[in-house]
Write a protein that holds these residues in place. Structure first.
Motif, PDB file in Angstrom:
ATOM      1  N   GLU A  39      57.264  54.486  10.367  1.00 18.32           N
ATOM      2  CA  GLU A  39      56.207  54.234   9.387  1.00 18.32           C
ATOM      3  C   GLU A  39      55.718  52.787   9.353  1.00 18.32           C
ATOM      4  O   GLU A  39      54.770  52.470   8.653  1.00 18.32           O
ATOM      5  CB  GLU A  39      56.693  54.647   7.995  1.00 18.32           C
ATOM      6  N   GLY A  40      56.410  51.898  10.050  1.00 23.32           N
ATOM      7  CA  GLY A  40      55.985  50.498  10.101  1.00 23.32           C
ATOM      8  C   GLY A  40      56.673  49.601   9.093  1.00 23.32           C
ATOM      9  O   GLY A  40      56.595  48.383   9.200  1.00 23.32           O
ATOM     10  N   SER A  41      57.356  50.206   8.098  1.00 25.25           N
ATOM     11  CA  SER A  41      58.082  49.414   7.111  1.00 25.25           C
ATOM     12  C   SER A  41      59.010  50.323   6.310  1.00 25.25           C
ATOM     13  O   SER A  41      58.840  51.544   6.305  1.00 25.25           O
ATOM     14  CB  SER A  41      57.123  48.711   6.148  1.00 25.25           C
ATOM     15  N   ALA A  42      59.977  49.693   5.645  1.00 26.38           N
ATOM     16  CA  ALA A  42      60.866  50.425   4.743  1.00 26.38           C
ATOM     17  C   ALA A  42      61.397  49.476   3.681  1.00 26.38           C
ATOM     18  O   ALA A  42      61.768  48.340   3.980  1.00 26.38           O
ATOM     19  CB  ALA A  42      62.033  51.048   5.507  1.00 26.38           C
ATOM     20  N   GLU A  43      61.422  49.965   2.452  1.00 27.12           N
ATOM     21  CA  GLU A  43      62.035  49.212   1.367  1.00 27.12           C
ATOM     22  C   GLU A  43      63.539  49.418   1.479  1.00 27.12           C
ATOM     23  O   GLU A  43      64.022  50.540   1.401  1.00 27.12           O
ATOM     24  CB  GLU A  43      61.537  49.725   0.015  1.00 27.12           C
ATOM     25  N   VAL A  44      64.271  48.341   1.693  1.00 27.56           N
ATOM     26  CA  VAL A  44      65.709  48.461   1.945  1.00 27.56           C
ATOM     27  C   VAL A  44      66.561  48.125   0.732  1.00 27.56           C
ATOM     28  O   VAL A  44      67.765  48.394   0.729  1.00 27.56           O
ATOM     29  CB  VAL A  44      66.149  47.608   3.158  1.00 27.56           C
ATOM     30  N   TRP A  45      65.934  47.537  -0.282  1.00 30.02           N
ATOM     31  CA  TRP A  45      66.673  47.207  -1.509  1.00 30.02           C
ATOM     32  C   TRP A  45      65.686  46.957  -2.627  1.00 30.02           C
ATOM     33  O   TRP A  45      64.589  46.448  -2.397  1.00 30.02           O
ATOM     34  CB  TRP A  45      67.542  45.967  -1.301  1.00 30.02           C
ATOM     35  N   ARG A  46      66.071  47.318  -3.862  1.00 28.65           N
ATOM     36  CA  ARG A  46      65.253  47.056  -5.047  1.00 28.65           C
ATOM     37  C   ARG A  46      66.189  46.624  -6.159  1.00 28.65           C
ATOM     38  O   ARG A  46      67.242  47.227  -6.357  1.00 28.65           O
ATOM     39  CB  ARG A  46      64.505  48.311  -5.463  1.00 28.65           C
ATOM     40  N   GLY A  47      65.807  45.565  -6.868  1.00 25.12           N
ATOM     41  CA  GLY A  47      66.642  45.071  -7.950  1.00 25.12           C
ATOM     42  C   GLY A  47      66.146  43.726  -8.447  1.00 25.12           C
ATOM     43  O   GLY A  47      64.988  43.362  -8.228  1.00 25.12           O
ATOM     44  N   PRO A  48      67.035  42.954  -9.098  1.00 25.12           N
ATOM     45  CA  PRO A  48      66.652  41.654  -9.651  1.00 25.12           C
ATOM     46  C   PRO A  48      66.101  40.710  -8.580  1.00 25.12           C
ATOM     47  O   PRO A  48      66.589  40.672  -7.448  1.00 25.12           O
ATOM     48  CB  PRO A  48      67.954  41.109 -10.234  1.00 25.12           C
ATOM     49  N   LEU A  49      65.086  39.943  -8.969  1.00 21.58           N
ATOM     50  CA  LEU A  49      64.373  39.060  -8.038  1.00 21.58           C
ATOM     51  C   LEU A  49      65.299  38.080  -7.333  1.00 21.58           C
ATOM     52  O   LEU A  49      65.238  37.938  -6.108  1.00 21.58           O
ATOM     53  CB  LEU A  49      63.270  38.301  -8.781  1.00 21.58           C
ATOM     54  N   GLU A  50      66.159  37.407  -8.068  1.00 24.59           N
ATOM     55  CA  GLU A  50      67.019  36.382  -7.463  1.00 24.59           C
ATOM     56  C   GLU A  50      67.904  36.970  -6.370  1.00 24.59           C
ATOM     57  O   GLU A  50      68.050  36.401  -5.290  1.00 24.59           O
ATOM     58  CB  GLU A  50      67.870  35.718  -8.545  1.00 24.59           C
ATOM     59  N   GLN A  51      68.471  38.128  -6.645  1.00 24.74           N
ATOM     60  CA  GLN A  51      69.309  38.796  -5.658  1.00 24.74           C
ATOM     61  C   GLN A  51      68.467  39.244  -4.455  1.00 24.74           C
ATOM     62  O   GLN A  51      68.874  39.098  -3.306  1.00 24.74           O
ATOM     63  CB  GLN A  51      69.972  40.007  -6.319  1.00 24.74           C
ATOM     64  N   GLY A  52      67.274  39.765  -4.740  1.00 25.33           N
ATOM     65  CA  GLY A  52      66.378  40.195  -3.670  1.00 25.33           C
ATOM     66  C   GLY A  52      65.965  39.048  -2.770  1.00 25.33           C
ATOM     67  O   GLY A  52      65.860  39.206  -1.549  1.00 25.33           O
ATOM     68  N   GLU A  53      65.749  37.876  -3.361  1.00 22.43           N
ATOM     69  CA  GLU A  53      65.396  36.703  -2.555  1.00 22.43           C
ATOM     70  C   GLU A  53      66.531  36.328  -1.606  1.00 22.43           C
ATOM     71  O   GLU A  53      66.290  35.935  -0.461  1.00 22.43           O
ATOM     72  CB  GLU A  53      65.047  35.537  -3.468  1.00 22.43           C
ATOM     73  N   LEU A  54      67.755  36.462  -2.070  1.00 20.86           N
ATOM     74  CA  LEU A  54      68.913  36.166  -1.217  1.00 20.86           C
ATOM     75  C   LEU A  54      68.973  37.125  -0.031  1.00 20.86           C
ATOM     76  O   LEU A  54      69.108  36.694   1.118  1.00 20.86           O
ATOM     77  CB  LEU A  54      70.208  36.240  -2.027  1.00 20.86           C
ATOM     78  N   TYR A  55      68.866  38.427  -0.290  1.00 20.00           N
ATOM     79  CA  TYR A  55      68.909  39.409   0.805  1.00 20.00           C
ATOM     80  C   TYR A  55      67.742  39.200   1.760  1.00 20.00           C
ATOM     81  O   TYR A  55      67.908  39.297   2.974  1.00 20.00           O
ATOM     82  CB  TYR A  55      68.894  40.838   0.269  1.00 20.00           C
ATOM     83  N   HIS A  56      66.562  38.906   1.207  1.00 20.77           N
ATOM     84  CA  HIS A  56      65.372  38.656   2.023  1.00 20.77           C
ATOM     85  C   HIS A  56      65.631  37.486   2.972  1.00 20.77           C
ATOM     86  O   HIS A  56      65.373  37.580   4.174  1.00 20.77           O
ATOM     87  CB  HIS A  56      64.196  38.357   1.087  1.00 20.77           C
ATOM     88  N   GLN A  57      66.169  36.402   2.437  1.00 17.95           N
ATOM     89  CA  GLN A  57      66.446  35.216   3.246  1.00 17.95           C
ATOM     90  C   GLN A  57      67.491  35.524   4.320  1.00 17.95           C
ATOM     91  O   GLN A  57      67.363  35.105   5.476  1.00 17.95           O
ATOM     92  CB  GLN A  57      66.927  34.074   2.364  1.00 17.95           C
ATOM     93  N   GLN A  58      68.531  36.254   3.949  1.00 17.90           N
ATOM     94  CA  GLN A  58      69.596  36.575   4.902  1.00 17.90           C
ATOM     95  C   GLN A  58      69.084  37.468   6.027  1.00 17.90           C
ATOM     96  O   GLN A  58      69.416  37.249   7.196  1.00 17.90           O
ATOM     97  CB  GLN A  58      70.773  37.235   4.184  1.00 17.90           C
ATOM     98  N   LEU A  59      68.287  38.463   5.693  1.00 18.36           N
ATOM     99  CA  LEU A  59      67.731  39.348   6.724  1.00 18.36           C
ATOM    100  C   LEU A  59      66.768  38.584   7.631  1.00 18.36           C
ATOM    101  O   LEU A  59      66.791  38.746   8.851  1.00 18.36           O
ATOM    102  CB  LEU A  59      67.042  40.550   6.077  1.00 18.36           C
ATOM    103  N   GLU A  60      65.947  37.740   7.023  1.00 14.37           N
ATOM    104  CA  GLU A  60      65.008  36.928   7.802  1.00 14.37           C
ATOM    105  C   GLU A  60      65.756  35.977   8.736  1.00 14.37           C
ATOM    106  O   GLU A  60      65.349  35.770   9.880  1.00 14.37           O
ATOM    107  CB  GLU A  60      64.113  36.157   6.839  1.00 14.37           C
ATOM    108  N   SER A  61      66.871  35.419   8.260  1.00 23.38           N
ATOM    109  CA  SER A  61      67.642  34.486   9.093  1.00 23.38           C
ATOM    110  C   SER A  61      68.280  35.188  10.291  1.00 23.38           C
ATOM    111  O   SER A  61      68.611  34.546  11.278  1.00 23.38           O
ATOM    112  CB  SER A  61      68.716  33.773   8.267  1.00 23.38           C
ATOM    113  N   LYS A  62      68.433  36.502  10.210  1.00 22.53           N
ATOM    114  CA  LYS A  62      68.962  37.291  11.332  1.00 22.53           C
ATOM    115  C   LYS A  62      67.853  37.728  12.283  1.00 22.53           C
ATOM    116  O   LYS A  62      68.095  38.443  13.244  1.00 22.53           O
ATOM    117  CB  LYS A  62      69.699  38.535  10.822  1.00 22.53           C
ATOM    118  N   GLY A  63      66.606  37.316  11.976  1.00 19.77           N
ATOM    119  CA  GLY A  63      65.487  37.599  12.868  1.00 19.77           C
ATOM    120  C   GLY A  63      64.672  38.823  12.510  1.00 19.77           C
ATOM    121  O   GLY A  63      63.737  39.165  13.231  1.00 19.77           O
ATOM    122  N   LEU A  64      64.997  39.497  11.391  1.00 17.87           N
ATOM    123  CA  LEU A  64      64.206  40.649  11.002  1.00 17.87           C
ATOM    124  C   LEU A  64      62.850  40.190  10.477  1.00 17.87           C
ATOM    125  O   LEU A  64      62.729  39.113   9.901  1.00 17.87           O
ATOM    126  CB  LEU A  64      64.921  41.471   9.935  1.00 17.87           C
TER     127      LEU A  64
END
Length: 72
Positions: A39-64
């Motif tokens: 589909e071109g994208s998938a929501e992998v997590w939903r929740g509090p913004l601060e926690q989401g920013e952490l997961y976003h940064q970690q996934l991005e740092s792995k090259g996603l």
């Protein structure tokens, strides 16, 4: 939200989700990876913004390839 790209392998995406997103099962990580491909994208997590920013940064740092965080 993880976006489809032409350089990350299925294994890499699934492993990153499994390692970084809490309570992620191996089956769910593969289901989401296949959804990103189909589909071109998938929501992998939903929740509090601060926690989401952490997961976003970690996934991005792995090259996603990540969509900007939606602040709702």
């Amino acid at each position: 939200i993880v976006l489809d790209d032409n350089f990350n392998t299925f294994e890499h995406v699934a492993n990153c989700l499994l390692i970084i997103i809490p309570a992620m099962s191996e089956k769910r990580s593969w289901d989401l990876t296949l959804k990103v491909d189909r589909e071109g994208s998938a929501e992998v997590w939903r929740g509090p913004l601060e926690q989401g920013e952490l997961y976003h940064q970690q996934l991005e740092s792995k090259g996603l390839t990540m969509a900007p965080i939606e602040k709702t």
